[in-house]
Every structure is written in structure tokens, then in C-alpha cells.
Scaffold this motif. Structure first.
Motif: not given
Length: 155
Positions: A80-100
Motif C-alpha cells: 500500500f502507499d500508506k498503511a492507513a489506507d488499509a481499511p478502505t482497500i480491504i473494503k474494496l477487496l471484499k467486493r472482488v469475488p475472486e479474492v478468497l
């Protein structure tokens, strides 16, 4: 991040019940009772206790992804660019069905993903989708050639 579960003590009967149900969660309670040597009511009571203690988190049906055409399993380390971005990035990853799976890790990556795709072209499209997420600096990908071990914790 998940909270740490409280450690509980289980006896030999609990272990027998868990082993049987871990092998096949669809085993009827009366069959478990017969094999363990206690009543069905006692099995239900013990299972409720283990669920309440959060030792049993549920049961699930396992689907063979290859039968549905998903032949490429990979692991993706994300920076990540900044560790503080993690919650937002994880929220978006949860929408990607290929991510198990998504794990916060020590070491080089901020998170480590387990992904499932139909083929390498599909994986490349997925990586482009992931890399387009604001805050993702870069990724590092490892394709799994074969999985020889797939098990739960030994009871």
C-alpha cells in the motif's frame, strides 16, 4: 482484524465429536451419538457449548472450484502507499469475488491474498483490477502449481 479467541479446554468426548464432524459435517447427530457412545441430546448440548465458546464457527459445504472451471489459484502480496489506507482497500477487496482470503502480515507486504481465477488471463485481469484500487502501490504474485496439503487444525 479479528479478536483473539479465548482458549478453551475440551475433553475426549468433545474431541471425538469434533473429529467425526470435521471429517463430514453432514453426519447425522444420532450417528455421532452412536459412534461416541452418548445420547443425541448430550451431543446437541456439547455442540451448543462448543459453539457458544466460539470453538465451532459453523459448517460449510466445500465446492470443487476446478469443476466450475477455476483452474488458477494464486497468492498476491500487496503493498500500500500508506498503511492507513488499509481499511478502505480491504473494503474494496471484499467486493472482488475472486479474492478468497485476505491476511494482514508481517514482512514485506501489507496484506497477502489468496485468489482463484479461471485461467492466467483471468488472473491478469484480476491483478489489473486490484492494482487500479487507489492506495495500492504494487503487487507481487505467486501462482500455485499444486496443493498437496489442505487440512484443519488437529483435534
Amino acid at each position: 482484524m479479528p479478536r483473539k479467541a479465548k482458549t478453551i479446554t475440551i475433553d475426549g468426548i468433545d474431541k471425538k465429536i469434533l473429529r467425526l464432524l470435521m471429517e463430514d459435517a453432514r453426519t447425522p447427530i444420532l450417528e455421532v451419538a452412536r459412534q461416541v457412545g452418548i445420547s443425541g441430546a448430550a451431543i446437541h448440548q456439547r455442540l451448543r457449548k462448543l459453539e457458544k465458546a466460539k470453538l465451532i464457527l459453523g459448517s460449510k459445504l466445500t465446492v470443487n472450484p476446478e469443476a466450475l472451471g477455476f483452474g488458477t489459484r494464486a497468492f498476491v502480496g500487496m503493498y500500500f502507499d500508506k498503511a492507513a489506507d488499509a481499511p478502505t482497500i480491504i473494503k474494496l477487496l471484499k467486493r472482488v469475488p475472486e479474492v478468497l482470503e485476505c491476511h494482514y502480515t508481517t514482512g514485506n507486504w501489507n496484506v497477502f491474498l489468496k485468489v482463484l481465477c479461471k485461467n492466467n488471463d483471468h488472473l491478469m485481469q484480476l491483478l489489473n483490477t486490484i492494482q487500479d484500487i487507489t492506495g495500492v502501490a504494487r503487487t507481487e504474485t505467486f501462482i500455485s502449481l499444486n496443493q498437496d496439503i489442505d487440512r484443519q487444525v488437529k483435534i
